[in-house]
Scaffold this motif. Structure first.
Motif, short mmCIF file in Angstrom:
data_model
loop_
_atom_site.label_atom_id
_atom_site.label_comp_id
_atom_site.label_asym_id
_atom_site.label_seq_id
_atom_site.Cartn_x
_atom_site.Cartn_y
_atom_site.Cartn_z
N LYS A 185 -4.75 19.47 43.41
CA LYS A 185 -6.00 20.14 43.08
C LYS A 185 -7.20 19.25 43.41
O LYS A 185 -7.14 18.02 43.30
CB LYS A 185 -6.02 20.59 41.62
CG LYS A 185 -5.67 19.56 40.59
CD LYS A 185 -5.53 20.24 39.22
CE LYS A 185 -5.14 19.25 38.14
NZ LYS A 185 -4.96 19.91 36.84
N PHE A 186 -8.26 19.90 43.77
CA PHE A 186 -9.49 19.24 44.22
C PHE A 186 -10.11 18.43 43.09
O PHE A 186 -10.23 18.91 41.96
CB PHE A 186 -10.46 20.32 44.70
CG PHE A 186 -11.71 19.80 45.37
CD1 PHE A 186 -11.79 19.72 46.74
CD2 PHE A 186 -12.81 19.44 44.61
CE1 PHE A 186 -12.94 19.27 47.36
CE2 PHE A 186 -13.97 18.99 45.21
CZ PHE A 186 -14.03 18.90 46.60
N THR A 187 -10.51 17.17 43.40
CA THR A 187 -11.21 16.37 42.40
C THR A 187 -12.61 15.97 42.86
O THR A 187 -13.56 16.07 42.10
CB THR A 187 -10.42 15.10 42.02
OG1 THR A 187 -10.09 14.37 43.20
CG2 THR A 187 -9.15 15.46 41.27
N LYS A 188 -12.75 15.53 44.12
CA LYS A 188 -14.11 15.23 44.57
C LYS A 188 -14.20 15.13 46.08
O LYS A 188 -13.21 14.87 46.78
CB LYS A 188 -14.62 13.95 43.94
CG LYS A 188 -14.02 12.66 44.43
CD LYS A 188 -14.70 11.48 43.74
CE LYS A 188 -13.85 10.22 43.88
NZ LYS A 188 -14.44 9.07 43.20
N TYR A 189 -15.43 15.32 46.56
CA TYR A 189 -15.77 15.17 47.96
C TYR A 189 -16.99 14.26 48.06
O TYR A 189 -18.01 14.54 47.44
CB TYR A 189 -16.08 16.54 48.58
CG TYR A 189 -16.75 16.50 49.94
CD1 TYR A 189 -16.27 15.68 50.96
CD2 TYR A 189 -17.84 17.30 50.21
CE1 TYR A 189 -16.88 15.66 52.21
CE2 TYR A 189 -18.46 17.29 51.46
CZ TYR A 189 -17.97 16.47 52.46
OH TYR A 189 -18.58 16.44 53.69
N VAL A 190 -16.87 13.17 48.78
CA VAL A 190 -17.99 12.28 49.07
C VAL A 190 -18.42 12.59 50.49
O VAL A 190 -17.66 12.38 51.44
CB VAL A 190 -17.59 10.79 48.92
CG1 VAL A 190 -18.78 9.89 49.29
CG2 VAL A 190 -17.12 10.50 47.50
N THR A 191 -19.61 13.14 50.64
CA THR A 191 -20.07 13.70 51.89
C THR A 191 -19.81 12.77 53.09
O THR A 191 -20.20 11.60 53.08
CB THR A 191 -21.58 14.01 51.82
OG1 THR A 191 -21.82 14.86 50.71
CG2 THR A 191 -22.06 14.69 53.09
N ASP A 192 -19.11 13.34 54.07
CA ASP A 192 -18.81 12.66 55.33
C ASP A 192 -17.97 11.39 55.17
O ASP A 192 -17.86 10.59 56.11
CB ASP A 192 -20.09 12.32 56.09
CG ASP A 192 -20.79 13.55 56.63
OD1 ASP A 192 -20.13 14.60 56.73
OD2 ASP A 192 -21.99 13.47 56.96
#
Length: 526
Positions: free
Chosen positions: A198-205
């Motif tokens: 499951k998705f926890t985080k996205y740090v852009t690029d």
């Protein structure tokens, strides 16, 4: 074609390869990091499976379809569906669903599946699948565990399309208007799926992080986390792989030799099921004469490019297909013949049609290999008097240009692209059928060829599996004669994974899949 021309292309490309890598993500116990989106198609910025044309290797770790291909891409198997049945007339598809939960704990039901299908069929949602689902006349959920999809006419590619329809939660998305869904922040901040992570985080690029779904219906995953690192180019991903910062990445064929004899890595090879082509923008008057299009085919020494740049890991394509069962007897092999190309151009009056005016050749392929290929193609076409100027852009920019209903012809008189030609042979329909011209679909070259339309429609409507190959042979024959594209080759694709990783499945599928990868079983062997 002299090989020094190829060498020049290589030198040009080598100068463009970047070596900088992004700051490494801190390693954690039972974590697998990879460059899952390195390669054709690039990085999915907002992770919306409805709008995705690639990146399914990654997206299918947390979103799931009802059905998918097995890892060999030979048959369709259940994922969120326990089973499926197709009626004898191939007009009704019935899916029996598994007992599954969304990542927020709510139950997955047939209402979610019906909701997802409605979004997938609606072009306003940004769905790239809408054109593929035109034959669907109704979708019903008679109970929580049954989904019934009915067609207005048989379409042999329906199951193939269903493998790409990732199920979405009605309770989380129903309040968002369809026309505001495509680029909604939900996809990169709080997406909910049913998969093993499951998705926890996205740090852009930089990276996306997923955590194990401890309540996954098939058991707790072996890994605690899976991380998808973003790399500006394949060279940076390879450097990170060798440094141990990641454990997997896609690589080009010309990088494979550096890993083949290294026991620290395992090379995974397979058919890409993607035909690469030079697509003529049929709305540009310079391509109206088929003799000009044939001249392009004769001008390119595909065998030299395959040998020198692909290290032999590709097969020349004289239509969309290279599988023997789909190739009819007697088609033109378009063997390299620059003198014949010049003759055809003279007969067509090329000097008056365009002469040496520059022709924009647009592509979303930005790898060093692609740069080499386009440099060689540019030089070969220049030899016969066709002046193409390659322009490489990222995938979103490419799509915004070619899918625009009112495109600027000058921005792409020609494209260098790839399209899925398998595992289902009908996959190319969306790129060639007149009914699929944008905004209806992704026929970006705006091909309007009645004989080709007829051949494609007939093949898709064929309900007798024993006759289907011969129908697609007719498609191949028309393509070979009328040349909506200058077909080039179907190449192998490669991934490299650390030998420390266990039970890892990666298949070089078109668009990254999806396929049965069982990420819940992956482990780092630690």
């Amino acid at each position: 074609m002299k090989l020094r021309m190829i060498a020049s292309a290589l030198a040009l490309s080598a100068a463009l390869i970047g070596s900088a890598s992004l700051a490494p993500v801190t390693a954690q116990a039972a974590t697998l990091s990879g460059g899952f989106d390195v390669g054709p198609g690039g990085f999915q910025g907002n992770f919306n499976p409805l709008a995705a044309t690639s990146g399914f290797t990654w997206l299918s770790i947390y979103f799931e379809p009802l059905v998918t291909y097995d890892e060999k891409l030979q048959k369709v198997v259940g994922v969120l569906a326990n089973s499926y049945e197709v009626s004898a007339d191939q007009l009704t598809y019935t899916f029996k669903l598994k007992d599954a939960k969304w990542h927020d704990g709510k139950p997955f039901t047939a209402k979610d599946a019906k909701f997802t299908m409605s979004l997938a069929m609606d072009a306003k949602s940004g769905s790239v699948l809408a054109a593929r689902l035109k034959a669907v006349s109704s979708v019903e959920a008679p109970d929580d565990r049954t989904l019934v999809v009915k067609l207005s006419a048989p379409s042999a590619s329906t199951l193939d399309t269903m493998t790409k329809v990732m199920m979405l939660p009605e309770h989380a998305l129903a309040s968002i208007p369809a026309d505001q869904l495509a680029k909604n922040a939900w996809w990169s901040t709080a997406p909910i799926g049913t998969g093993p992570f499951k998705f926890t985080k996205y740090v852009t690029d930089q990276y996306v992080e997923l955590a194990a779904n401890t309540d996954y219906r098939d058991g707790k995953p072996a890994l605690e986390r899976v991380i998808n690192r973003y790399f500006a180019n394949p060279a940076a991903a390879i450097a990170a792989l060798r440094a141990g910062e990641i454990q997997f990445t896609y690589v080009d064929s010309n990088d494979v030799s550096t890993f083949k004899d290294d026991e620290a890595f395992k090379v995974i090879e397979g058919d890409s099921f993607v035909v690469n082509y030079l697509g003529f923008n049929h709305e540009s008057p310079i391509w109206k004469d088929v003799r000009v299009r044939k001249a392009v085919m004769y001008a390119i020494n595909r065998d030299a490019i395959i040998k020198s740049l692909y290290a032999g890991a590709a097969k020349p394509a004289n239509c969309a297909y290279v599988a023997e069962r789909l190739i009819p007897q007697g088609i033109d092999p378009y063997a390299y013949d620059p003198e014949k190309a010049k003759q055809l151009l003279d007969e067509a009056g090329w000097a008056q049609i365009n002469g040496d005016k520059p022709i924009t050749l647009l592509t979303y392929y930005t790898t060093p290999l692609a740069t080499n290929v386009l440099a060689a193609v540019q030089a070969m076409l220049a030899q016969v008097g066709i002046n193409v100027v390659p322009r490489a852009v990222d995938t979103p920019t490419y799509n915004s240009i070619v899918l625009n209903p009112q495109p600027d012809i000058g921005q792409f008189q020609m494209v260098y692209a790839g399209l899925q030609n398998g595992p289902d042979a009908g996959s190319i329909n969306v790129g060639l059928n007149e009914k699929q011209i944008p905004p209806a679909g992704p026929n970006v070259v705006r091909a309007r060829m009645p004989e080709l339309n007829k051949a494609l429609d007939t093949a898709l409507a064929e309900i007798d599996a024993t006759k289907r190959d011969s129908r697609y042979q007719e498609v191949c024959k028309v393509m070979n004669t009328d040349l909506p594209w200058a077909t080039l080759w179907v190449a192998n694709r490669y991934g490299v994974v650390s030998a420390k990783v266990k039970d890892f499945i990666w298949t070089p599928a078109p668009g990254g899949g999806p396929y049965q990868a069982h990420p819940e079983k992956w482990s780092t062997g630690e």
